[in-house]
Write a protein that holds these residues in place. Sequence first.
Motif, mmCIF file in Angstrom:
data_model
loop_
_atom_site.group_PDB
_atom_site.id
_atom_site.type_symbol
_atom_site.label_atom_id
_atom_site.label_comp_id
_atom_site.label_asym_id
_atom_site.label_seq_id
_atom_site.Cartn_x
_atom_site.Cartn_y
_atom_site.Cartn_z
ATOM 1 N N TYR A 17 0.608 3.664 57.347
ATOM 2 C CA TYR A 17 1.976 3.012 57.372
ATOM 3 C C TYR A 17 2.182 2.486 58.670
ATOM 4 C CZ TYR A 17 2.793 4.268 52.520
ATOM 5 O OH TYR A 17 2.719 4.655 51.114
ATOM 6 N N ILE A 54 -3.235 -7.658 52.027
ATOM 7 C CA ILE A 54 -2.449 -7.456 50.506
ATOM 8 C C ILE A 54 -0.914 -7.183 50.922
ATOM 9 C CG2 ILE A 54 -2.418 -6.131 48.666
ATOM 10 C CD1 ILE A 54 -5.194 -6.357 47.848
ATOM 11 N N ARG A 55 -0.309 -7.712 50.462
ATOM 12 C CA ARG A 55 1.211 -7.345 50.717
ATOM 13 C C ARG A 55 1.541 -6.664 52.128
ATOM 14 N NH1 ARG A 55 4.391 -7.018 45.684
ATOM 15 N NH2 ARG A 55 3.176 -8.301 44.378
ATOM 16 N N HIS A 67 -15.173 0.200 54.768
ATOM 17 C CA HIS A 67 -16.335 0.880 55.618
ATOM 18 C C HIS A 67 -17.473 1.006 54.713
ATOM 19 C CE1 HIS A 67 -13.886 2.947 58.975
ATOM 20 N NE2 HIS A 67 -13.627 1.689 59.113
ATOM 21 N N LYS A 82 -4.304 0.753 43.142
ATOM 22 C CA LYS A 82 -3.037 0.408 42.561
ATOM 23 C C LYS A 82 -2.601 1.385 41.340
ATOM 24 C CE LYS A 82 -2.504 -3.403 39.483
ATOM 25 N NZ LYS A 82 -1.322 -3.474 38.638
ATOM 26 N N GLN A 113 -12.587 8.008 59.641
ATOM 27 C CA GLN A 113 -11.613 6.919 59.847
ATOM 28 C C GLN A 113 -10.784 7.547 61.239
ATOM 29 O OE1 GLN A 113 -11.372 4.485 57.767
ATOM 30 N NE2 GLN A 113 -11.727 5.083 55.781
ATOM 31 N N THR A 158 3.363 5.061 46.382
ATOM 32 C CA THR A 158 2.476 4.244 47.094
ATOM 33 C C THR A 158 2.815 2.857 47.287
ATOM 34 O OG1 THR A 158 0.569 3.486 46.065
ATOM 35 C CG2 THR A 158 0.862 5.471 45.268
ATOM 36 N N PRO A 159 2.421 2.064 48.233
ATOM 37 C CA PRO A 159 2.775 0.622 48.142
ATOM 38 C C PRO A 159 1.892 -0.016 47.140
ATOM 39 C CG PRO A 159 1.556 1.418 50.201
ATOM 40 C CD PRO A 159 1.907 2.477 49.471
ATOM 41 N N PHE A 160 1.051 0.552 46.689
ATOM 42 C CA PHE A 160 -0.025 -0.315 45.998
ATOM 43 C C PHE A 160 0.444 -0.003 44.707
ATOM 44 C CE2 PHE A 160 -1.643 1.190 49.850
ATOM 45 C CZ PHE A 160 -2.251 -0.258 50.438
ATOM 46 N N ALA A 161 1.586 0.453 44.197
ATOM 47 C CA ALA A 161 1.690 0.316 42.866
ATOM 48 C C ALA A 161 2.429 -0.763 42.435
ATOM 49 C CB ALA A 161 2.759 1.438 42.559
ATOM 50 N N GLU A 162 2.816 -1.770 43.608
ATOM 51 C CA GLU A 162 3.433 -3.074 43.249
ATOM 52 C C GLU A 162 2.489 -4.218 43.349
ATOM 53 O OE1 GLU A 162 6.595 -3.181 46.113
ATOM 54 O OE2 GLU A 162 7.464 -1.451 45.206
ATOM 55 N N ILE A 163 1.149 -3.838 43.698
ATOM 56 C CA ILE A 163 0.367 -4.925 43.939
ATOM 57 C C ILE A 163 -0.117 -5.182 42.567
ATOM 58 C CG2 ILE A 163 -2.135 -5.006 44.467
ATOM 59 C CD1 ILE A 163 -1.969 -3.447 46.703
ATOM 60 N N THR A 164 -0.159 -6.726 42.544
ATOM 61 C CA THR A 164 -0.769 -7.153 41.092
ATOM 62 C C THR A 164 -1.994 -7.542 41.210
ATOM 63 O OG1 THR A 164 -0.106 -9.440 41.988
ATOM 64 C CG2 THR A 164 1.795 -8.406 40.912
ATOM 65 N N ASP A 165 -2.565 -7.767 40.063
ATOM 66 C CA ASP A 165 -4.023 -8.284 40.020
ATOM 67 C C ASP A 165 -4.234 -9.564 40.763
ATOM 68 O OD1 ASP A 165 -4.617 -6.174 38.524
ATOM 69 O OD2 ASP A 165 -4.278 -7.165 36.630
ATOM 70 N N ASP A 199 -2.615 -10.438 43.428
ATOM 71 C CA ASP A 199 -2.660 -10.052 44.936
ATOM 72 C C ASP A 199 -4.188 -9.801 45.265
ATOM 73 O OD1 ASP A 199 -0.146 -10.448 45.362
ATOM 74 O OD2 ASP A 199 0.337 -8.430 44.871
ATOM 75 N N ILE A 200 -4.758 -9.028 44.115
ATOM 76 C CA ILE A 200 -6.303 -8.523 44.718
ATOM 77 C C ILE A 200 -7.451 -9.742 44.551
ATOM 78 C CG2 ILE A 200 -8.277 -7.032 43.834
ATOM 79 C CD1 ILE A 200 -6.220 -5.216 42.762
ATOM 80 N N ASP A 201 -7.005 -10.455 43.488
ATOM 81 C CA ASP A 201 -7.796 -11.814 43.219
ATOM 82 C C ASP A 201 -7.698 -12.817 44.367
ATOM 83 O OD1 ASP A 201 -9.203 -11.318 40.850
ATOM 84 O OD2 ASP A 201 -7.428 -12.033 39.839
ATOM 85 N N LEU A 214 -7.287 -12.084 47.528
ATOM 86 C CA LEU A 214 -7.859 -11.443 48.821
ATOM 87 C C LEU A 214 -9.506 -12.278 48.710
ATOM 88 C CD1 LEU A 214 -7.665 -9.775 50.921
ATOM 89 C CD2 LEU A 214 -8.592 -7.775 49.463
ATOM 90 N N PHE A 215 -9.844 -12.506 47.591
ATOM 91 C CA PHE A 215 -11.249 -12.853 47.344
ATOM 92 C C PHE A 215 -11.317 -14.262 47.138
ATOM 93 C CE2 PHE A 215 -11.046 -8.196 46.274
ATOM 94 C CZ PHE A 215 -11.937 -7.904 47.418
ATOM 95 N N ASP A 233 -12.056 -17.430 48.490
ATOM 96 C CA ASP A 233 -12.580 -18.040 49.748
ATOM 97 C C ASP A 233 -11.988 -19.490 50.139
ATOM 98 O OD1 ASP A 233 -14.513 -15.971 50.063
ATOM 99 O OD2 ASP A 233 -15.629 -17.136 48.465
#
Lengths: 198, 160
Positions: free
Chosen positions: A6, A67-68, A75, A192, B40, B144-151, B153-155, B157-158, B160
Motif C-alpha cells: 500500500y 490499475i487504479r 515476476h 479482484k 519480493q 482489498t483495493p482490487f475488489a473495485e477493479i472492473t474487467d 480496468d484490466i482490459d 492495461l493490455f 497497446d
Amino acid sequence: MSFINYLSREINCKIVYYGPGLCGKTTNLQYIYNKTNPEAKGKMISLATETERTLFFDFLPLALGEIRGFKTRFHLYTVPGQVFYDASRKLILKGVDGVVFVADSQIARMEANLESMENLRTNLAEQGYSLDKLPHVIQYNKRDMPSVAPVEELRSLLNPNGMPDFGAIATTGDGVFDTLKAVAKLVLTELKRGGAGG
Amino acid sequence: MTNPQMVMYEEEFNQIQTIVDRVVREANAQVVFIIDKNGQLIAAAGETDQLDTTSLASLTAGNIAATGGIAKLLRENEFSTQFHEGERANIHIQLVGNRVILVVIFDNKTSLGLVRLRVKKASEELNSIFEALLSKVQDPQQSTPFAEITDDDIDNLFND
C-alpha cells in the motif's frame, strides 16, 4: 502469493513457465525481455548449465502498467524442464499466482508434454494448490516444426478445462505476448475476486 | 490457498524500515534488506543505489528455497542462517520466522560477530511485526483495493 504494497502502491505477482525439457520456456522469457522497453523491465537472470540448459530458474521482472493507481509488476520465472530437476521445480512453484504451461507441439514430444503436465499437477497439489483453481494458460509452442500435432489434438490432451490457449513460435515471438497477456489477465481477475491458488 | 497473501501497510512498513535502518547503522553494514520467501523485496536500507535489489531478492529467495530443500532431505527443519565470505563483500542471510529473509551485506569495516548480534535482535522484532501483519491480513474485515477493479480496468492495461 501476490504481494500488495500500500505504501509504494505496487502489486507484485509471480508467474511460472512450466513444461517439458527444451519446449521453449526460456525462449519465451528471452523474447519478452528483448521486446520490452528498458524502463519496464529489470535484468533477466538465467541460472543455467554450461550447455545453456536451465539449472534452477530464469527470472525476469516486468512492469505492466497501472490499475487504479497501483503499479502492476510481474515476476516471470521458468522451471528447469529436465525430469531429474524435480526438486528444483517444486521450489519455484512456491507462491505462484499463475502458470503458463508451454507444450512442445512436436508429435515426438507428446508423451513428455503429458508427463510434465502430470508433474505440474502433482507438484502443485503437494503445496495445497489445485491446477483447476489456479490461473493458467497453455501455449502450444514450436508450430513451425515439421512434424507437429494438430492444435485440436494437443488441446484435447492438455487443456481439458478449456483454459485460454495459444499456438506459438517462441523463437520468432509468435504468440508469446498473447500468452503472457492472457495469464496476467487471469491473475489480476483472480485477485479482484479476492482469492488465489486453491 | 496455503500461503496467505502478503500485504504491506504504512504502519508496519514504517516499523520494518526503522529496524532495517537501525541494522545498517548499528552493524556498520553496507546494505540491509528484507524480502519475502517468494523473492519480493519488502524493505531496503543503506547503499542500495549501486545494487540491483530486484535480482538480489529473487536470487536470495531461490538460495533460501534450495537450502530449505536440502534441509528437508536431511530431515532438518530449516537451515536458518547462511554466510558467504568474499574478498570485498560478505553476505549474511537470516530466515526470520520462516516467513521473511533478512539480508545484510557488509565489508571489512565491521565483523561477522557484530552483524550476527544485530541480526539476532532485529529478527525477534521483525518476527513479531510480521505475526501482527499476518493476523491483520487474515482479518476478513480488511477489504482489498482490487475488489473495485472492473474487467475494463484490466482490459485497459493490455491495450497497446
